[in-house]
Design a protein around this motif. Structure first.
Motif, PDB file in Angstrom:
ATOM      1  N   GLY A 254       7.436   9.838   6.854  1.00 37.90           N
ATOM      2  CA  GLY A 254       8.475  10.075   5.858  1.00 37.90           C
ATOM      3  C   GLY A 254       8.191   9.396   4.536  1.00 37.90           C
ATOM      4  N   CYS A 255       7.771   8.147   4.577  1.00 36.74           N
ATOM      5  CA  CYS A 255       7.494   7.396   3.342  1.00 36.74           C
ATOM      6  C   CYS A 255       6.352   8.000   2.544  1.00 36.74           C
ATOM      7  N   LEU A 256       5.286   8.388   3.224  1.00 38.46           N
ATOM      8  CA  LEU A 256       4.109   8.885   2.525  1.00 38.46           C
ATOM      9  C   LEU A 256       4.289  10.316   2.026  1.00 38.46           C
ATOM     10  N   ALA A 257       5.204  11.055   2.632  1.00 36.91           N
ATOM     11  CA  ALA A 257       5.450  12.428   2.209  1.00 36.91           C
ATOM     12  C   ALA A 257       6.511  12.525   1.118  1.00 36.91           C
ATOM     13  N   ASP A 258       7.364  11.509   1.017  1.00 37.85           N
ATOM     14  CA  ASP A 258       8.508  11.585   0.103  1.00 37.85           C
ATOM     15  C   ASP A 258       8.691  10.253  -0.613  1.00 37.85           C
TER      16      ASP A 258
ATOM     17  N   GLN B 230       3.374   5.837  -2.860  1.00 36.06           N
ATOM     18  CA  GLN B 230       4.536   6.562  -3.353  1.00 36.06           C
ATOM     19  C   GLN B 230       4.550   6.662  -4.879  1.00 36.06           C
ATOM     20  N   CYS B 231       3.957   5.681  -5.545  1.00 41.12           N
ATOM     21  CA  CYS B 231       3.886   5.679  -7.011  1.00 41.12           C
ATOM     22  C   CYS B 231       2.706   6.497  -7.525  1.00 41.12           C
ATOM     23  N   GLY B 232       1.966   7.117  -6.635  1.00 40.80           N
ATOM     24  CA  GLY B 232       0.849   7.963  -7.040  1.00 40.80           C
ATOM     25  C   GLY B 232      -0.494   7.265  -7.063  1.00 40.80           C
TER      26      GLY B 232
ATOM     27  N   PHE C  18       0.839  -1.203   0.000  1.00 39.26           N
ATOM     28  CA  PHE C  18       0.000   0.000   0.000  1.00 39.26           C
ATOM     29  C   PHE C  18       0.877   1.257   0.000  1.00 39.26           C
ATOM     30  N   VAL C  19       1.902   1.267   0.845  1.00 35.34           N
ATOM     31  CA  VAL C  19       2.783   2.427   0.940  1.00 35.34           C
ATOM     32  C   VAL C  19       3.533   2.636  -0.375  1.00 35.34           C
ATOM     33  N   PHE C  20       4.023   1.561  -0.969  1.00 28.41           N
ATOM     34  CA  PHE C  20       4.735   1.695  -2.244  1.00 28.41           C
ATOM     35  C   PHE C  20       3.792   2.205  -3.336  1.00 28.41           C
ATOM     36  N   ASP C  21       2.577   1.668  -3.373  1.00 30.30           N
ATOM     37  CA  ASP C  21       1.590   2.179  -4.342  1.00 30.30           C
ATOM     38  C   ASP C  21       1.340   3.666  -4.114  1.00 30.30           C
TER      39      ASP C  21
ATOM     40  N   LEU D 145      15.637   0.395  14.277  1.00 27.60           N
ATOM     41  CA  LEU D 145      15.822  -0.601  13.225  1.00 27.60           C
ATOM     42  C   LEU D 145      15.711   0.001  11.841  1.00 27.60           C
ATOM     43  N   MET D 146      14.774   0.915  11.645  1.00 23.10           N
ATOM     44  CA  MET D 146      14.516   1.444  10.314  1.00 23.10           C
ATOM     45  C   MET D 146      15.669   2.317   9.802  1.00 23.10           C
ATOM     46  N   ASP D 147      16.513   2.806  10.692  1.00 19.71           N
ATOM     47  CA  ASP D 147      17.693   3.560  10.262  1.00 19.71           C
ATOM     48  C   ASP D 147      18.737   2.653   9.616  1.00 19.71           C
ATOM     49  N   GLY D 148      18.722   1.378   9.989  1.00 20.31           N
ATOM     50  CA  GLY D 148      19.757   0.477   9.515  1.00 20.31           C
ATOM     51  C   GLY D 148      19.338  -0.482   8.420  1.00 20.31           C
ATOM     52  N   VAL D 149      18.052  -0.545   8.107  1.00 18.62           N
ATOM     53  CA  VAL D 149      17.582  -1.483   7.088  1.00 18.62           C
ATOM     54  C   VAL D 149      17.566  -0.770   5.742  1.00 18.62           C
ATOM     55  N   GLN D 150      18.416  -1.258   4.855  1.00 13.97           N
ATOM     56  CA  GLN D 150      18.494  -0.686   3.511  1.00 13.97           C
ATOM     57  C   GLN D 150      18.654  -1.817   2.508  1.00 13.97           C
ATOM     58  N   ARG D 151      18.080  -1.626   1.343  1.00 14.56           N
ATOM     59  CA  ARG D 151      18.250  -2.585   0.256  1.00 14.56           C
ATOM     60  C   ARG D 151      19.577  -2.317  -0.441  1.00 14.56           C
ATOM     61  N   ILE D 152      20.139  -3.352  -1.027  1.00 15.15           N
ATOM     62  CA  ILE D 152      21.341  -3.167  -1.843  1.00 15.15           C
ATOM     63  C   ILE D 152      20.993  -2.275  -3.028  1.00 15.15           C
ATOM     64  N   VAL D 153      19.873  -2.549  -3.664  1.00 16.48           N
ATOM     65  CA  VAL D 153      19.350  -1.706  -4.740  1.00 16.48           C
ATOM     66  C   VAL D 153      18.002  -1.183  -4.252  1.00 16.48           C
ATOM     67  N   PRO D 154      17.913   0.105  -3.913  1.00 15.76           N
ATOM     68  CA  PRO D 154      16.658   0.644  -3.377  1.00 15.76           C
ATOM     69  C   PRO D 154      15.494   0.481  -4.352  1.00 15.76           C
ATOM     70  N   ARG D 155      14.338   0.208  -3.786  1.00 15.81           N
ATOM     71  CA  ARG D 155      13.098   0.177  -4.564  1.00 15.81           C
ATOM     72  C   ARG D 155      12.566   1.600  -4.552  1.00 15.81           C
ATOM     73  N   ILE D 156      12.666   2.260  -5.673  1.00 17.20           N
ATOM     74  CA  ILE D 156      12.292   3.673  -5.743  1.00 17.20           C
ATOM     75  C   ILE D 156      10.986   3.812  -6.509  1.00 17.20           C
ATOM     76  N   ALA D 157      10.067   4.518  -5.921  1.00 13.07           N
ATOM     77  CA  ALA D 157       8.771   4.752  -6.558  1.00 13.07           C
ATOM     78  C   ALA D 157       8.946   5.693  -7.743  1.00 13.07           C
ATOM     79  N   THR D 158       8.218   5.412  -8.804  1.00 10.26           N
ATOM     80  CA  THR D 158       8.225   6.314  -9.959  1.00 10.26           C
ATOM     81  C   THR D 158       6.815   6.827 -10.186  1.00 10.26           C
ATOM     82  N   THR D 159       6.741   8.064 -10.579  1.00 12.82           N
ATOM     83  CA  THR D 159       5.475   8.713 -10.881  1.00 12.82           C
ATOM     84  C   THR D 159       5.687   9.526 -12.146  1.00 12.82           C
TER      85      THR D 159
END
Length: 178
Positions: free
Chosen positions: A119-123, A51-53, A46-49, A153-167
């Motif tokens: 942060g996720c929903l605003a950016d 972010q994608c608009g 839901f959050v990723f969607d 925990l959320m400060d340290g969890v990162q993907r090797i290749v970030p999943r970036i939303a596109t709009t």
């Protein structure tokens, strides 16, 4: 002096969290009794969607309420699956600001679901690592952290290749070539 202190949620805040979690479950069309990982997967999608608009109408969920609603449901899944606890955490190094967080029993780890979702929903450039963090916890891949460290925990969890939303305003190619 300690960098953090905590207090039990007031009855009013606790009741609000329960109501918000219930609202989020209805929004996501998921049962509150469903497997916690399945619920977290729905929150993450839901959050990723978002972010994608792909956002529901304001009548379905007010954007200002979304972090509280979804964050309450996410936090409840950490409580259900890992035995963590909701607490109001005071950050003494940051002018004694207070935030609701979900804490591991030994207080080595903390997740502040509402603030992370703000942060996720605003950016849309914030990588929504909600499901990834849950899977890392479930796999026991955190390592040894000091008791009482309140490591976010959320400060340290990162993907090797970030999943970036596109709009339309933020196409995938703009991320690559600037």
């Amino acid at each position: 002096m300690a960098t953090h202190s905590e207090a039990i949620l007031s009855e009013e805040i606790s009741a609000n969290m329960v109501g918000c979690a219930r609202d989020a479950a209805a929004l996501l069309d998921v049962s509150l009794e469903a497997d916690p990982r399945a619920i977290v997967e729905r929150i993450d999608a839901f959050v990723f969607d978002w972010q994608c608009g792909k956002r529901p109408p304001r009548e379905v969920i007010d954007p200002e309420d979304a972090p509280f609603v979804l964050g309450s449901l996410w936090g409840e899944q950490l409580v259900r699956r890992f035995g963590w606890e909701w607490r109001m955490v005071t950050f003494h190094d940051h002018d004694d600001t207070v935030a609701p967080g979900v804490l591991s029993p030994d207080r080595a780890l903390a997740v502040y679901p509402i603030h992370f979702l703000i942060g996720c929903l605003a950016d849309s450039s914030v990588d929504a690592t909600i499901l990834l963090s849950f899977n890392i916890l479930a796999a026991g891949e955190i390592g040894v952290l000091p008791r009482g460290g309140y490591c976010n925990l959320m400060d340290g969890v990162q993907r090797i290749v970030p999943r970036i939303a596109t709009t339309p305003k933020n196409p995938w190619w703009r991320r690559i070539i600037g």
